[in-house]
Design a protein around this motif. Structure first.
Motif, mmCIF file in Angstrom:
data_model
loop_
_atom_site.group_PDB
_atom_site.id
_atom_site.type_symbol
_atom_site.label_atom_id
_atom_site.label_comp_id
_atom_site.label_asym_id
_atom_site.label_seq_id
_atom_site.Cartn_x
_atom_site.Cartn_y
_atom_site.Cartn_z
ATOM 1 N N ARG A 1 0.828 -1.209 0.000
ATOM 2 C CA ARG A 1 0.000 0.000 0.000
ATOM 3 C C ARG A 1 0.861 1.257 0.000
ATOM 4 N NH1 ARG A 1 -3.917 -1.897 4.821
ATOM 5 N NH2 ARG A 1 -5.036 -3.518 3.695
ATOM 6 N N ASP A 2 1.932 1.221 0.774
ATOM 7 C CA ASP A 2 2.797 2.407 0.853
ATOM 8 C C ASP A 2 3.487 2.682 -0.471
ATOM 9 O OD1 ASP A 2 2.137 2.952 3.472
ATOM 10 O OD2 ASP A 2 3.751 1.698 4.288
ATOM 11 N N SER A 3 3.936 1.666 -1.162
ATOM 12 C CA SER A 3 4.586 1.896 -2.457
ATOM 13 C C SER A 3 3.562 2.386 -3.485
ATOM 14 C CB SER A 3 5.297 0.644 -2.949
ATOM 15 O OG SER A 3 4.375 -0.386 -3.210
ATOM 16 N N GLN A 4 2.330 1.912 -3.384
ATOM 17 C CA GLN A 4 1.282 2.411 -4.274
ATOM 18 C C GLN A 4 0.982 3.884 -3.978
ATOM 19 O OE1 GLN A 4 -1.976 -0.306 -3.770
ATOM 20 N NE2 GLN A 4 -1.041 -1.877 -5.074
ATOM 21 N N ARG A 5 0.982 4.256 -2.699
ATOM 22 C CA ARG A 5 0.793 5.672 -2.339
ATOM 23 C C ARG A 5 1.909 6.532 -2.923
ATOM 24 N NH1 ARG A 5 0.345 6.135 3.975
ATOM 25 N NH2 ARG A 5 0.499 8.343 3.476
ATOM 26 N N LEU A 6 3.131 6.030 -2.847
ATOM 27 C CA LEU A 6 4.266 6.776 -3.406
ATOM 28 C C LEU A 6 4.136 6.928 -4.923
ATOM 29 C CD1 LEU A 6 7.230 5.305 -1.341
ATOM 30 C CD2 LEU A 6 6.388 7.649 -1.290
ATOM 31 N N ARG A 7 3.721 5.869 -5.608
ATOM 32 C CA ARG A 7 3.536 5.942 -7.074
ATOM 33 C C ARG A 7 2.442 6.935 -7.441
ATOM 34 N NH1 ARG A 7 4.771 0.314 -7.263
ATOM 35 N NH2 ARG A 7 2.593 -0.200 -6.965
ATOM 36 N N ARG A 8 1.329 6.891 -6.695
ATOM 37 C CA ARG A 8 0.242 7.841 -6.969
ATOM 38 C C ARG A 8 0.702 9.283 -6.752
ATOM 39 N NH1 ARG A 8 -3.097 4.165 -4.141
ATOM 40 N NH2 ARG A 8 -2.965 5.506 -2.310
#
Length: 179
Positions: free
Chosen positions: A27-34
């Protein structure tokens, strides 16, 4: 400059500690990508807006320089029309040089085509009403003289459309596709 990526990275670092040890699809890496995609989009939109706004900024700078040459005094309509004519035909010399350099039978270069289109568009705009700051109003001339090049200040100026026949019509800023 957009800072959502920095803020997101800081929040994740507070929670997790070391953010280099994230799972690829967490989830955290997806937040960073977004956050990174959001920052990229904001930069793209800002650069596109700046590119669209540049012709009006260049035009205002040209007329600001002419006001400064006139010692900050308002101009008569005939002098303004001479300035407009000079502005419209400022690229004629370069266009002529490019046309002469081209060998017979060769197609026009991209630069030559762009200049031809720009000159034609400016002439057509001058026929219908050339969009510029009001140089006959003393207060507006003072405001234009104080202008330092930013887009937001241009909205404080009064803008008019002056046609080749001498008709002066008030206008709004920005022109919203009327040019």
């Amino acid at each position: 400059m957009p800072k959502s990526l920095e803020k997101t990275r800081k929040k994740i670092a507070k929670k997790k500690g070391n953010i280099t040890a994230l799972h690829e699809n967490s989830r955290d890496s997806q937040r960073l990508r977004r956050a990174q995609n959001r920052d990229d989009k904001l930069l793209r939109v800002a650069s596109a807006r700046k590119k669209n706004d540049k012709p009006l900024v260049v035009r205002a700078a040209y007329f600001q320089e002419s006001i400064r040459e006139n010692d900050g005094k308002p101009l008569e309509l005939s002098a303004i029309q001479e300035l407009i004519t000079t502005y419209v035909h400022q690229n004629d010399e370069e266009f002529g040089v490019l046309k002469k350099e081209r060998r017979p039978g060769r197609p026009a270069s991209t630069r030559e085509d762009l200049l031809k289109i720009k000159i034609a568009a400016d002439e057509k705009e001058y026929e219908n009403g050339f969009y510029l700051p009001d140089l006959t109003d003393a207060d507006n001339v003072v405001f234009l003289d104080r202008w330092e090049g930013d887009w937001s200040y241009l909205s404080t100026l009064k803008w008019v459309r002056i046609s080749k026949s001498g008709v002066v019509a008030p206008s709004k800023f920005p022109p919203k596709g009327e040019s």
